[in-house]
Design a protein around this motif. Structure first.
Motif, PDB file in Angstrom:
ATOM      1  N   ASN A  61     -42.752  -2.746  34.647  1.00 36.25           N
ATOM      2  CA  ASN A  61     -44.116  -2.268  34.386  1.00 36.25           C
ATOM      3  C   ASN A  61     -44.785  -3.243  33.417  1.00 36.25           C
ATOM      4  O   ASN A  61     -44.125  -4.123  32.853  1.00 36.25           O
ATOM      5  N   ALA A  62     -46.072  -3.091  33.218  1.00 39.85           N
ATOM      6  CA  ALA A  62     -46.805  -4.039  32.367  1.00 39.85           C
ATOM      7  C   ALA A  62     -46.481  -3.845  30.892  1.00 39.85           C
ATOM      8  O   ALA A  62     -46.577  -4.785  30.101  1.00 39.85           O
ATOM      9  N   THR A  63     -46.103  -2.639  30.509  1.00 44.72           N
ATOM     10  CA  THR A  63     -45.711  -2.398  29.125  1.00 44.72           C
ATOM     11  C   THR A  63     -44.498  -3.253  28.779  1.00 44.72           C
ATOM     12  O   THR A  63     -44.450  -3.895  27.717  1.00 44.72           O
ATOM     13  N   SER A  64     -43.527  -3.290  29.681  1.00 51.68           N
ATOM     14  CA  SER A  64     -42.353  -4.156  29.493  1.00 51.68           C
ATOM     15  C   SER A  64     -42.776  -5.620  29.431  1.00 51.68           C
ATOM     16  O   SER A  64     -42.247  -6.394  28.631  1.00 51.68           O
ATOM     17  N   GLU A 164     -53.221 -12.431  27.321  1.00 51.61           N
ATOM     18  CA  GLU A 164     -54.366 -11.799  27.988  1.00 51.61           C
ATOM     19  C   GLU A 164     -53.826 -10.594  28.747  1.00 51.61           C
ATOM     20  O   GLU A 164     -53.084 -10.757  29.722  1.00 51.61           O
ATOM     21  N   ASP A 165     -54.167  -9.405  28.282  1.00 50.87           N
ATOM     22  CA  ASP A 165     -53.754  -8.196  28.994  1.00 50.87           C
ATOM     23  C   ASP A 165     -54.776  -7.968  30.105  1.00 50.87           C
ATOM     24  O   ASP A 165     -55.839  -7.385  29.891  1.00 50.87           O
ATOM     25  N   ALA A 166     -54.405  -8.486  31.279  1.00 51.04           N
ATOM     26  CA  ALA A 166     -55.288  -8.388  32.447  1.00 51.04           C
ATOM     27  C   ALA A 166     -54.791  -7.290  33.386  1.00 51.04           C
ATOM     28  O   ALA A 166     -54.910  -7.397  34.605  1.00 51.04           O
ATOM     29  N   SER A 167     -54.271  -6.221  32.774  1.00 50.28           N
ATOM     30  CA  SER A 167     -53.781  -5.079  33.570  1.00 50.28           C
ATOM     31  C   SER A 167     -54.864  -4.532  34.499  1.00 50.28           C
ATOM     32  O   SER A 167     -54.564  -3.970  35.545  1.00 50.28           O
ATOM     33  N   HIS A 168     -56.130  -4.708  34.101  1.00 53.61           N
ATOM     34  CA  HIS A 168     -57.249  -4.208  34.913  1.00 53.61           C
ATOM     35  C   HIS A 168     -57.828  -5.284  35.830  1.00 53.61           C
ATOM     36  O   HIS A 168     -58.772  -4.996  36.556  1.00 53.61           O
ATOM     37  N   ALA A 169     -57.327  -6.513  35.715  1.00 58.91           N
ATOM     38  CA  ALA A 169     -58.207  -7.615  36.136  1.00 58.91           C
ATOM     39  C   ALA A 169     -57.654  -8.562  37.191  1.00 58.91           C
ATOM     40  O   ALA A 169     -58.283  -9.590  37.467  1.00 58.91           O
ATOM     41  N   PHE A 190     -50.336  -8.619  34.205  1.00 61.48           N
ATOM     42  CA  PHE A 190     -50.919  -7.718  35.211  1.00 61.48           C
ATOM     43  C   PHE A 190     -50.108  -6.434  35.289  1.00 61.48           C
ATOM     44  O   PHE A 190     -48.895  -6.459  35.094  1.00 61.48           O
ATOM     45  N   SER A 191     -50.774  -5.340  35.598  1.00 63.92           N
ATOM     46  CA  SER A 191     -50.090  -4.063  35.852  1.00 63.92           C
ATOM     47  C   SER A 191     -50.270  -3.685  37.318  1.00 63.92           C
ATOM     48  O   SER A 191     -51.349  -3.871  37.884  1.00 63.92           O
ATOM     49  N   PHE A 192     -49.216  -3.127  37.876  1.00 63.20           N
ATOM     50  CA  PHE A 192     -49.276  -2.659  39.269  1.00 63.20           C
ATOM     51  C   PHE A 192     -49.052  -1.155  39.355  1.00 63.20           C
ATOM     52  O   PHE A 192     -48.487  -0.641  40.319  1.00 63.20           O
ATOM     53  N   VAL A 195     -52.996   3.285  39.820  1.00 66.09           N
ATOM     54  CA  VAL A 195     -54.457   3.305  39.619  1.00 66.09           C
ATOM     55  C   VAL A 195     -55.045   1.903  39.464  1.00 66.09           C
ATOM     56  O   VAL A 195     -56.265   1.756  39.499  1.00 66.09           O
ATOM     57  N   LYS A 196     -54.214   0.894  39.314  1.00 67.20           N
ATOM     58  CA  LYS A 196     -54.729  -0.462  39.098  1.00 67.20           C
ATOM     59  C   LYS A 196     -55.128  -1.089  40.452  1.00 67.20           C
ATOM     60  O   LYS A 196     -55.160  -0.401  41.449  1.00 67.20           O
ATOM     61  N   ILE A 197     -55.417  -2.379  40.449  1.00 65.43           N
ATOM     62  CA  ILE A 197     -56.041  -2.983  41.637  1.00 65.43           C
ATOM     63  C   ILE A 197     -55.083  -3.070  42.841  1.00 65.43           C
ATOM     64  O   ILE A 197     -55.463  -2.753  43.968  1.00 65.43           O
ATOM     65  N   HIS A 332     -62.066   6.260  29.290  1.00 61.73           N
ATOM     66  CA  HIS A 332     -61.318   5.049  28.900  1.00 61.73           C
ATOM     67  C   HIS A 332     -62.112   4.319  27.830  1.00 61.73           C
ATOM     68  O   HIS A 332     -63.183   3.841  28.137  1.00 61.73           O
ATOM     69  N   TYR A 333     -61.630   4.209  26.610  1.00 59.00           N
ATOM     70  CA  TYR A 333     -60.406   4.746  26.094  1.00 59.00           C
ATOM     71  C   TYR A 333     -60.671   5.464  24.788  1.00 59.00           C
ATOM     72  O   TYR A 333     -61.595   5.099  24.058  1.00 59.00           O
ATOM     73  N   ILE A 334     -59.810   6.394  24.442  1.00 60.09           N
ATOM     74  CA  ILE A 334     -59.768   6.902  23.072  1.00 60.09           C
ATOM     75  C   ILE A 334     -59.353   5.690  22.230  1.00 60.09           C
ATOM     76  O   ILE A 334     -58.340   5.062  22.530  1.00 60.09           O
TER      77      ILE A 334
HETATM   78  C1  LIG Z   1     -52.121   0.249  32.568  1.00 62.87           C
HETATM   79  C2  LIG Z   1     -52.222  -0.593  31.373  1.00 62.87           C
HETATM   80  C3  LIG Z   1     -51.103  -1.077  30.688  1.00 62.87           C
HETATM   81  C4  LIG Z   1     -49.713  -0.623  30.994  1.00 62.87           C
HETATM   82  O1  LIG Z   1     -49.370  -0.806  32.309  1.00 62.87           O
HETATM   83  P1  LIG Z   1     -48.044  -0.155  32.886  1.00 62.87           P
HETATM   84  O2  LIG Z   1     -47.772  -0.973  34.101  1.00 62.87           O
HETATM   85  O3  LIG Z   1     -48.389   1.281  33.201  1.00 62.87           O
HETATM   86  O4  LIG Z   1     -46.979  -0.261  31.857  1.00 62.87           O
HETATM   87  C5  LIG Z   1     -51.294  -1.959  29.649  1.00 62.87           C
HETATM   88  N1  LIG Z   1     -52.523  -2.335  29.268  1.00 62.87           N
HETATM   89  C6  LIG Z   1     -53.620  -1.861  29.877  1.00 62.87           C
HETATM   90  C7  LIG Z   1     -54.959  -2.353  29.431  1.00 62.87           C
HETATM   91  C8  LIG Z   1     -53.513  -0.972  30.938  1.00 62.87           C
HETATM   92  O5  LIG Z   1     -54.606  -0.480  31.518  1.00 62.87           O
END
Ligand SMILES: *Cc1c(COP(=O)(O)O)cnc(C)c1O
Length: 388
Positions: A61-64, A164-169, A190-192, A195-197, A332-334
């Motif tokens: 996951n992206a957190t990892s 660069e946290d491009a989890s959305h991008a 990137f996050s997969f 709900v992401k792209i 999005h987001y508190i």
């Molecule tokens: C979703 C998200 C994460 C974490 O992604 P996971 O794959 O669920 O761990 C990190 N940063 C942002 C900005 C996110 O939206």
């Protein structure tokens, strides 16, 4: 009878799974390798090629991935990591996993991303105090790139590294180039998540042009173990060695096959999201709210479509009316620093006023490639009624 939970008819985000995705997953399930097989490197190579990066490291996951990136950048106790308060908690938590302290930089009121002017001011103060950050996590909120040129110039001046946290991008562009090409970041994430792209169920990926960082992240992903032909030639074919403490953050081949299949439709997904975002802009133009900012040098991946109500005092009522109408709106987001676990560290309301003010007005409307025009019309009608 009044149902206790109102069913959400139109969610805020939704994955798109096709027959070819199912077939790709099934092929892996019927193969020899469910994990540590060929699908993960294939997916990594495909994402790297799509984004124009030299190296990619997939994880569970992206957190990892954020944790791996911080470790590879040698973030440790005594160091600090700065990020935006307008993000998911994971963008900040990764610093704490490494024992580093975490601080925030307020957002720009238009882009809703980390404000380079606020960053420059905070760096100047930190420099005087001898407390410069080692890592800055720049989050491409809603799919919209940060002002990476400005952040990069500050990194050159003050010597911090950029994640660069491009989890959305994924699928978005900056200065005409794909986000993730590594021009302005040491590591792009990137996050997969569904709900992401694009999705792999759970999953994430680090992109980098730095081979050393990529090798290190790949090793940390798998227990800190190294294994190669030279080592085995010296010691025997069974041999592997743990040379540092890592984790099991691996992505499975089942997930990678889904990701690879989804990646083929990435550009279509982003185009569909953009079309719907343009349509929202037009349909909402006369309402007492602010639609998302448009930046000429970036092309958002449109993960989220967030409106800001002019009157913050009616946000909760509007939100609840939309939910009651079956519209799965979200917020999005508190601001991360207002989470109880961050307040315990000393953060208080008022620390980052732009992010806090934005938060009081924000409502995320449904946006995903499968959202039909008729459904979008329904969202807009419900919003219009809720605001009336
Ligand atoms: C979703 C998200 C994460 C974490 O992604 P996971 O794959 O669920 O761990 C990190 N940063 C942002 C900005 C996110 O939206």
């Amino acid at each position: 009878m009044i149902p206790s939970v109102i069913p959400i008819v139109i969610p805020y985000g939704c994955q798109d799974i096709r027959d070819e995705d199912v077939a790709a997953v099934e092929a892996v399930l019927r193969s020899k390798w469910l994990t540590q097989g060929p699908a993960v490197p294939r997916f990594e190579e495909a994402v790297a090629a799509h984004c124009g990066a030299s190296h990619a490291v997939a994880a569970n996951n992206a957190t990892s991935v954020l944790h791996l990136a911080c470790m590879a950048l040698d973030l440790k106790p005594g160091d600090s990591l700065w990020t935006t308060p307008n993000t998911f908690v994971a963008s900040a938590n990764c610093g704490r996993y490494c024992g580093a302290s975490v601080d925030f930089v307020d957002i720009d009121r238009d882009s809703l991303n980390l404000d380079p002017i606020a960053l420059a001011a905070k760096l100047e103060q930190a420099d005087k105090a001898g407390k410069l950050p080692k890592v800055v996590v720049a989050v491409d909120f809603a799919g919209q790139s940060c002002d990476m040129t400005a952040i990069c110039a500050l990194a050159d001046r003050y010597g911090f590294r950029i994640i660069e946290d491009a989890s959305h991008a994924i699928g978005g562009r900056y200065q005409g180039q794909p986000i993730g090409n590594g021009r302005y970041a040491d590591v792009t994430v990137f996050s997969f998540h569904p709900v992401k792209i694009i999705t792999t169920g759970e999953g994430g990926m680090a992109l980098s042009n730095n081979a050393e960082l990529a090798v290190h992240m790949a090793r940390l992903r798998s227990h800190g173990i190294r294994q190669n032909a030279a080592i085995q030639a010296a010691e025997g074919p069974w041999y592997y060695e743990q040379i540092e403490l890592g984790f099991n953050y691996r992505m499975t081949d089942i997930q990678a096959a889904l990701g690879l299949s989804q990646l083929a439709r990435l550009d279509d997904y982003v185009a569909a999201r953009r079309r719907l975002a343009d349509r929202y802009d037009a349909l909402l133009a006369d309402l007492p709210l602010t639609t998302p900012w448009r930046d000429p040098v970036t092309a958002s991946a449109w993960h989220l479509y967030v409106v800001q109500l002019h009157d913050a005092s009616c946000r909760r009522a509007v939100f609840e009316r939309l939910r009651a109408a079956g519209i799965g709106v979200n917020v999005h987001y508190i601001p991360v620093h207002l989470q109880p676990d961050y307040r315990r560290l000393g953060f208080v309301p008022g620390d980052f006023p732009v992010a806090e003010n934005y938060y009081t007005r924000a409502i995320t409307l449904p946006l995903y490639p499968g959202l039909s025009d008729a459904e979008q019309d329904q969202v807009v009608a419900a919003l219009r009624e809720a605001l009336a």
